[in-house]
Design a protein around this motif. Structure first.
Motif, PDB file in Angstrom:
ATOM      1  N   PHE A 229     -43.874-111.563  35.203  1.00 25.65           N
ATOM      2  CA  PHE A 229     -42.737-110.865  35.786  1.00 25.65           C
ATOM      3  C   PHE A 229     -41.847-110.272  34.706  1.00 25.65           C
ATOM      4  O   PHE A 229     -41.530-110.925  33.725  1.00 25.65           O
ATOM      5  N   ARG A 230     -41.470-109.019  34.864  1.00 28.05           N
ATOM      6  CA  ARG A 230     -40.603-108.246  33.966  1.00 28.05           C
ATOM      7  C   ARG A 230     -41.231-107.919  32.607  1.00 28.05           C
ATOM      8  O   ARG A 230     -40.533-107.497  31.696  1.00 28.05           O
TER       9      ARG A 230
ATOM     10  N   VAL B 120     -47.306-118.304  44.193  1.00 29.18           N
ATOM     11  CA  VAL B 120     -47.510-117.210  43.245  1.00 29.18           C
ATOM     12  C   VAL B 120     -47.330-115.882  43.977  1.00 29.18           C
ATOM     13  O   VAL B 120     -47.974-115.628  44.991  1.00 29.18           O
ATOM     14  N   ARG B 121     -46.429-115.055  43.495  1.00 28.78           N
ATOM     15  CA  ARG B 121     -46.149-113.747  44.079  1.00 28.78           C
ATOM     16  C   ARG B 121     -46.832-112.679  43.238  1.00 28.78           C
ATOM     17  O   ARG B 121     -47.039-112.853  42.031  1.00 28.78           O
TER      18      ARG B 121
ATOM     19  N   TRP C 193     -45.955-113.947  39.306  1.00 32.61           N
ATOM     20  CA  TRP C 193     -44.922-114.903  38.937  1.00 32.61           C
ATOM     21  C   TRP C 193     -44.837-115.996  39.986  1.00 32.61           C
ATOM     22  O   TRP C 193     -45.269-115.835  41.112  1.00 32.61           O
ATOM     23  N   HIS C 194     -44.279-117.124  39.593  1.00 35.68           N
ATOM     24  CA  HIS C 194     -43.997-118.214  40.525  1.00 35.68           C
ATOM     25  C   HIS C 194     -42.642-117.942  41.149  1.00 35.68           C
ATOM     26  O   HIS C 194     -41.661-117.747  40.450  1.00 35.68           O
ATOM     27  N   SER C 195     -42.585-117.975  42.443  1.00 37.76           N
ATOM     28  CA  SER C 195     -41.337-117.712  43.140  1.00 37.76           C
ATOM     29  C   SER C 195     -40.615-119.023  43.420  1.00 37.76           C
ATOM     30  O   SER C 195     -41.171-119.922  44.052  1.00 37.76           O
ATOM     31  N   ARG C 196     -39.386-119.125  42.973  1.00 35.38           N
ATOM     32  CA  ARG C 196     -38.579-120.307  43.284  1.00 35.38           C
ATOM     33  C   ARG C 196     -38.168-120.296  44.751  1.00 35.38           C
ATOM     34  O   ARG C 196     -38.002-121.330  45.369  1.00 35.38           O
ATOM     35  N   LYS C 197     -37.999-119.091  45.275  1.00 36.43           N
ATOM     36  CA  LYS C 197     -37.557-118.957  46.664  1.00 36.43           C
ATOM     37  C   LYS C 197     -38.608-119.494  47.636  1.00 36.43           C
ATOM     38  O   LYS C 197     -38.273-120.049  48.669  1.00 36.43           O
ATOM     39  N   THR C 198     -39.870-119.314  47.310  1.00 33.23           N
ATOM     40  CA  THR C 198     -40.940-119.771  48.190  1.00 33.23           C
ATOM     41  C   THR C 198     -41.623-121.025  47.647  1.00 33.23           C
ATOM     42  O   THR C 198     -42.802-121.258  47.895  1.00 33.23           O
ATOM     43  N   ARG C 199     -40.901-121.790  46.885  1.00 30.83           N
ATOM     44  CA  ARG C 199     -41.329-123.099  46.372  1.00 30.83           C
ATOM     45  C   ARG C 199     -42.636-123.056  45.588  1.00 30.83           C
ATOM     46  O   ARG C 199     -43.606-123.728  45.919  1.00 30.83           O
TER      47      ARG C 199
ATOM     48  N   ALA D 161     -47.008-108.288  42.541  1.00 29.95           N
ATOM     49  CA  ALA D 161     -46.523-106.920  42.747  1.00 29.95           C
ATOM     50  C   ALA D 161     -47.525-105.993  42.073  1.00 29.95           C
ATOM     51  O   ALA D 161     -47.880-106.187  40.904  1.00 29.95           O
TER      52      ALA D 161
END
Length: 119
Positions: A19-20, A59-60, A50-56, A62
């Motif tokens: 990510f980024r 792996v997200r 990336w690992h999303s903190r929002k979805t615990r 894009a």
């Protein structure tokens, strides 16, 4: 090295970046649109993971497109512009009082707020 750094695409099938950390020359659909561009039929060139903190920890992903192959966004025709305006107006019109609420009606209510809570 990061788990998601795979610029050759050996591990994930596509060049993959954390990510980024995508290199210059790649952009997501939203980034292309912000620059007045569209993918224009080109295939996905790379991806961000990336690992999303929002979805615990899920792996997200894009997808990235090459900016040098992107085409300009086609302008709206007068007919499409009128159809879009009518669709947006319909989303703001209350089916009970038939007034333009000035905002998109909440789907949970189905009507404008004053009509939903009038009695």
């Amino acid at each position: 090295m990061s788990r998601f750094y795979d610029p050759t695409g050996e591990r994930y099938g596509l060049p993959t970046f954390p990510f980024r950390l995508a290199p210059d020359g790649y952009a997501t659909r939203r980034q292309l649109r912000a620059d007045g561009l569209r993918p224009g039929g080109q295939p996905v060139a790379a991806q961000l993971m990336w690992h999303s903190r929002k979805t615990r920890g899920v792996v997200r992903v894009a997808y990235l497109y090459r900016t040098d192959r992107a085409l300009p966004v086609r302008p709206l025709t007068p007919g499409k512009r009128a159809a879009l305006a009518a669709a947006l107006r319909a989303r703001r019109t209350c089916p009970i009082c038939e007034r333009d609420a000035g905002y998109v009606l909440p789907a949970s209510l189905g009507t404008c707020v004053p009509c939903a809570y009038s009695a």
